[in-house]
Every structure is written in structure tokens, then in C-alpha cells.
Write an enzyme that holds these catalytic residues in place. Structure first.
Site, PDB file in Angstrom:
ATOM      1  N   HIS A  53      42.590 -13.537  28.059  1.00  0.00           N
ATOM      2  CA  HIS A  53      41.872 -14.844  27.194  1.00  0.00           C
ATOM      3  C   HIS A  53      42.231 -16.044  27.191  1.00  0.00           C
ATOM      4  O   HIS A  53      41.488 -17.246  26.477  1.00  0.00           O
ATOM      5  CB  HIS A  53      41.915 -14.256  25.507  1.00  0.00           C
ATOM      6  N   ASN A  93      38.616 -13.187  19.475  1.00  0.00           N
ATOM      7  CA  ASN A  93      39.764 -13.258  19.391  1.00  0.00           C
ATOM      8  C   ASN A  93      40.148 -12.920  18.030  1.00  0.00           C
ATOM      9  O   ASN A  93      41.313 -12.257  17.781  1.00  0.00           O
ATOM     10  CB  ASN A  93      40.341 -14.630  19.777  1.00  0.00           C
ATOM     11  N   HIS A 123      42.807  -1.792  30.984  1.00  0.00           N
ATOM     12  CA  HIS A 123      42.254  -1.129  29.868  1.00  0.00           C
ATOM     13  C   HIS A 123      43.064   0.513  30.183  1.00  0.00           C
ATOM     14  O   HIS A 123      42.698   1.134  29.239  1.00  0.00           O
ATOM     15  CB  HIS A 123      40.903  -0.949  29.803  1.00  0.00           C
ATOM     16  N   ARG A 180      46.760  -8.922  27.503  1.00  0.00           N
ATOM     17  CA  ARG A 180      45.235  -9.366  27.022  1.00  0.00           C
ATOM     18  C   ARG A 180      45.427 -11.022  26.841  1.00  0.00           C
ATOM     19  O   ARG A 180      44.341 -11.685  26.958  1.00  0.00           O
ATOM     20  CB  ARG A 180      45.021  -8.748  26.019  1.00  0.00           C
TER      21      ARG A 180
END
Ligand code: HEM
Length: 322
Positions: free
Chosen positions: A68, A96, A195, A64
Site C-alpha cells: 500500500h 486503508n 494472500h 501489506r
């Protein structure tokens, strides 16, 4: 231990390159550090492996981090910078804060890499290698990672707030967010397969499991048992994004969506009678197709606006501008 011979160095360099195809884009190359840091990939992988052995979720958290990073002004390591009294980074942006994790593992990897080749490898590239390794170690596909990104000397909390889609988004908003980053609907569906690993906090799926109708009843009840209906109670309680196998990288995420068992509102948007339904069916039927498309889309995501040439810098410590 004796220093590696040139033969073993060559073997270890090749360990970075699993397919030996593809090669270069205009700016990035899978051979970028072949001469300057031959021990890079085995150094990174052994630490990722050890950290995932300690805590399987860490693989998801590291993956992840790369998403990001890339979605906020490109893959430039900007999300790794700490806030200081005179500098506001991205760590406290809404998507975040209290959520992004794995920074200590990146620190550990960066210091190990600095020992074998000081001042050579960017933090942005480390995130690309680490996320590939994490996927592979959790049971997913491997691929050659294009390298040569440099690190940002800036960060933007506002861009982090605006560029990372929230889990309340509907399908159209998700599609246009990906489009804004030069990514297609196919990239959206394939990358969302990330996911299949990791966890979400109750605060991000409460509204879905109590209020939505496109959700399997027994799944909703099971999730409610760990996520109280009252806002502010149990907000940080965790459940698996793929409730069946949150530590193995497979295609069950898509199977779950077809059974209305997506945990986030935005997850279920991908299979809700819209234009992405057919691709969800394809990936639910064929893990092989999912893996192939996931790899292509990870490479596309890794190509978002890299800093190259004399732009940016090679940070010594991923938390700080040099
Ligand atoms: C498309 C829109 C996306 C949305 C709205 C979204 C949203 C979220 C949310 C809300 C969480 C849970 C955070 C928390 O509760 O603290 C999460 C976790 C996660 N996301 Fe996404 N995500 C998206 C795309 C992606 C992509 C493209 C990737 C990677 C390629 C990714 C990888 C992950 C992983 C691995 C986790 C689990 C992290 C952990 O357990 O620490 N996500 N995401």
C-alpha cells in the site's frame, strides 16, 4: 553489553545480504547502509520476529503496508504519515481505513533503528526490509533488499483511493492496474500469492460467498458461518485469505484458487478461465517456482518510483514530516 567488534559488525552487515548477488540498480543498492548503519538488519529482524511470535497475523499486516506504500506514488513511506488538522494523509483512504495495521510495530522498529544510527535510515526502506523479514519468518523465501529510498514529504488520499485496486475488480482491471505501476501479469499473479497469509473482513467477501457461482459450495457455507448475509452485521468479522494456512507463507493459496476457494472476488479472478490460469497451475504445482517469482516481483514492486538523491527526506518519526 559491550559494543560489537568490527568483525561482528561485518558479520551482522552480511546478515542483511543473504545471496550476495544482484547488487545495485541505477538508484538503489543492497549495500546502501553497509557503512552507515551496519546493525540495521539485525535490529529490524529481531523486532519483526518478536512481534510475529506475539501475533502471527502481524507478519501479513506488515507485508501489506509495503504494497500500500509502493502503489501510491511509489515506495516513499507516504502511507505511514498521520493525519493532522492541516494535513490529510492516506490512512483514511478507503483501502486503508479500519484495515491497514502494524503502524505501532513500524514505530517500534524506527525508534530502535534511530538508536543505533540516528537520522540515517528512511521509513520507506524500513518497510522494504520489514516485509522481506516477515515473509521469511512466516516460512517464505528470503532475498536481498535494495535500499536507498527516501521519505516523501507529501501524501495523497486521492491517489490511495485510486491506485490501490479494490477486491471487486475483475481480471482485466487488475492487469491494467498493475500495468499502470509498470508491473506485468506475472508480477500480478506472483505478488497476489501474498494472500497466502493474513485475513480479510466480511465486508470485503460477503458478496462473493453469497452471490457468486464460481465458488466451492462447502467453502462458501463455511465462510458464511462467520459472515452474516446482511450488510452492516458482522462487517469486521475476519477469515483467512488462505483458509487452510493463513499464518504460513506457502503455495496453498494457488491450490485453493484451483478448487474455487478464493476468498475475495478478485482472488478468484486469477483462476476463472482467463489468461492467468496457467500460471496459477504452475504455482500450485511448484512452491519453488512461486517463491522464485515472488522474490523477483517484490523487487520489481520495491523499485516503483523511489525518491533518491536530494529528493524527500529521512524522517525521524515515520508518522510525521520532519
Ligand atoms: C492485486 C490486487 C489486490 C487486491 C484487490 C487486494 C485486496 C485485499 C483486501 C480486500 C484485503 C483484506 C482487507 C480487509 O478486509 O481489511 C487484503 C489483505 C491483504 N493483502 Fe491484498 N490485495 C491485492 C494485492 C496484494 C499484494 C500485491 C500484496 C502484497 C505483496 C497483498 C498483501 C495482503 C496481505 C498480506 C493481506 C492481509 C493483511 C492482514 O491480515 O492484516 N495484497 N488485500
Amino acid at each position: 553489553m559491550a559494543s560489537p567488534s568490527s568483525f561482528s559488525k561485518a558479520i551482522l552487515t552480511l546478515a542483511c545480504v543473504v545471496l550476495l548477488v544482484g547488487g545495485t540498480s541505477a538508484q538503489l543498492s543492497i549495500y546502501h547502509y553497509a557503512e552507515t548503519c551496519p546493525l540495521l538488519c539485525p535490529t529490524v529482524k529481531s523486532i519483526v520476529q518478536a512481534e510475529i511470535a506475539k501475533e502471527a497475523r502481524m507478519g501479513a499486516s506488515l507485508l501489506r503496508l509495503f504494497f500500500h506504500d509502493c502503489f501510491v506514488n511509489g515506495c516513499d513511506g507516504s502511507n505511514l504519515l498521520d493525519d493532522t488538522p492541516t494535513f490529510t494523509g492516506e490512512k483514511n483512504a478507503a483501502p486503508n481505513k479500519n484495515s491497514l495495521r502494524g503502524f505501532e510495530v513500524v514505530d517500534k522498529i524506527k525508534s530502535a533503528v534511530e538508536k543505533v544510527c540516528p537520522g540515517v535510515v528512511s521509513c520507506a526502506d524500513l518497510l522494504a526490509i520489514i516485509s522481506r523479514d516477515a515473509v521469511e519468518i512466516l516460512g517464505g523465501p528470503g532475498w536481498d533488499v535494495k535500499l536507498g529510498r527516501r521519505d516523501a514529504r507529501t501524501a495523497s488520499q486521492a491517489a490511495a483511493n485510486n491506485s490501490i485496486p479494490p477486491p471487486t475488480n475483475n481480471l482485466n482491471a487488475l492487469i491494467s492496474s498493475f500495468q499502470n505501476h509498470g508491473l506485468s501479469q506475472k508480477d500480478l499473479v506472483a505478488l497476489y500469492g501474498a494472500h497466502t497469509v493474513g485475513q480479510a473482513r466480511c465486508t470485503n467477501f460477503r458478496a462473493r460467498i453469497y452471490n457468486e457461482s464460481n465458488i466451492d459450495g462447502s467453502f462458501a457455507r463455511a465462510m458464511q458461518s462467520n459472515c452474516p448475509s446482511v450488510s452492516g452485521v458482522g462487517d469486521n468479522n475476519l477469515d483467512g485469505l488462505d483458509f487452510q494456512s493463513a499464518t504460513s507463507f506457502d503455495n496453498t493459496y494457488y491450490v485453493n484458487l484451483m478448487r474455487k476457494r478464493g476468498l475475495l472476488h478478485s482472488d478468484q479472478q486469477l483462476f476463472n478461465g482467463g489468461s492467468t490460469d496457467s500460471l496459477i497451475r504452475t504455482y500450485a504445482q511448484s512452491q519453488e517456482t512461486f517463491f522464485k517469482d515472488f522474490v523477483a516481483s517484490m523487487i520489481n514492486m520495491g523499485d516503483i518510483k523511489p525518491l533518491t538523491g536530494s529528493n524527500g527526506e529521512i524522517r525521524k518519526n515515520c508518522r510525521r514530516i520532519n
